[in-house]
Design a protein around this motif. Structure first.
Motif, mmCIF file in Angstrom:
data_model
loop_
_atom_site.group_PDB
_atom_site.id
_atom_site.type_symbol
_atom_site.label_atom_id
_atom_site.label_comp_id
_atom_site.label_asym_id
_atom_site.label_seq_id
_atom_site.Cartn_x
_atom_site.Cartn_y
_atom_site.Cartn_z
ATOM 1 N N TYR A 83 0.828 -1.205 0.000
ATOM 2 C CA TYR A 83 0.000 0.000 0.000
ATOM 3 C C TYR A 83 0.863 1.256 0.000
ATOM 4 O O TYR A 83 1.904 1.311 0.659
ATOM 5 C CB TYR A 83 -0.907 0.036 1.228
ATOM 6 N N SER A 84 0.368 2.268 -0.682
ATOM 7 C CA SER A 84 1.023 3.577 -0.636
ATOM 8 C C SER A 84 0.658 4.253 0.692
ATOM 9 O O SER A 84 -0.259 3.812 1.397
ATOM 10 C CB SER A 84 0.550 4.444 -1.800
ATOM 11 N N GLN A 86 -0.841 7.036 1.043
ATOM 12 C CA GLN A 86 -2.221 7.518 0.909
ATOM 13 C C GLN A 86 -3.221 6.390 1.135
ATOM 14 O O GLN A 86 -4.218 6.564 1.828
ATOM 15 C CB GLN A 86 -2.432 8.152 -0.476
ATOM 16 N N GLN A 87 -2.962 5.212 0.571
ATOM 17 C CA GLN A 87 -3.855 4.065 0.763
ATOM 18 C C GLN A 87 -3.911 3.661 2.237
ATOM 19 O O GLN A 87 -4.978 3.320 2.746
ATOM 20 C CB GLN A 87 -3.392 2.875 -0.075
ATOM 21 N N GLU A 90 -6.061 6.142 4.211
ATOM 22 C CA GLU A 90 -7.487 6.075 3.884
ATOM 23 C C GLU A 90 -8.126 4.744 4.279
ATOM 24 O O GLU A 90 -9.349 4.604 4.211
ATOM 25 C CB GLU A 90 -7.684 6.309 2.386
ATOM 26 N N LEU A 91 -7.334 3.787 4.700
ATOM 27 C CA LEU A 91 -7.828 2.451 5.024
ATOM 28 C C LEU A 91 -8.738 2.475 6.245
ATOM 29 O O LEU A 91 -8.417 3.068 7.275
ATOM 30 C CB LEU A 91 -6.642 1.508 5.290
#
Length: 194
Positions: A83-84, A86-87, A90-91
């Protein structure tokens, strides 16, 4: 993976778990963006017991629940590595973990059905009867709460399966309707009516 090895055995717990449990999901995710390997223990410490209790409630044995949850955290770790930042930020980590648990549980049950019957003996001493904040209550109140919770869980088990999961996730796992809808892949309105 070294974190997972620390929690495999029965009775073993991560040192300072009570401190790990107090971190919010957002705080844990921020830590994971800085160093996944160093802070993954925070995520495991917060959700290990919750996920095991959920699986035991669904009918798994304590050992099966522990095995499945360890696999959940192994898969989650591998996914999070890709995951980045950002990901990660936002998770929605709690429903994401419960979704992984449900999928692995279904796989486990399917495999077991073809090999042998599934043990539904959940009345043994298990972490389902654990009370979150035992320090502030008197022993007699702890016993009453544990008995009440066990009675409620047995009553819920008499309901149709579609209602059982929703009620357990909402009232016992403290998930929102939206989180439950995400886990079950249904609309929020369907969750509310169930």
């Amino acid at each position: 993976y070294s974190v997972l090895l620390c929690i495999i055995g029965p009775g073993l717990r991560i040192a300072g778990e009570h401190l790990l449990m107090e971190r919010s999901d957002e705080e844990i995710l921020i830590l994971l963006t800085t160093d996944l390997d160093a802070h993954y223990e925070s995520l495991v410490g917060k959700y290990m017991d919750q996920l095991c209790r959920y699986l035991e409630y669904k009918g798994g044995s304590t050992q099966d629940a522990q095995d499945i949850v360890i696999e959940v955290f192994e898969r989650a770790y591998l996914r999070l590595k890709g995951y980045s930042v950002q990901q990660l930020l936002e998770l929605r980590v709690r429903p994401w973990l419960y979704k992984i648990v449900d999928n692995l549980y279904i796989n486990h049950v399917t495999r077991r059905k073809s090999i042998a019957s599934i043990s539904l003996d959940i009345l043994e001493e298990s972490s389902v009867n654990t009370i979150e904040d035992e320090r502030s209550e008197q022993p007699d109140r702890i016993l009453e709460s544990a008995e009440s919770r066990q009675e409620l869980e047995l009553l819920v088990k008499e309901l149709p399966k579609t209602y059982q999961v929703v009620i357990y996730l909402h009232f016992f796992a403290d998930l929102s309707y939206q989180e439950i809808a995400d886990i079950l892949n249904v609309k929020v309105g369907s969750v509310r009516t169930n």
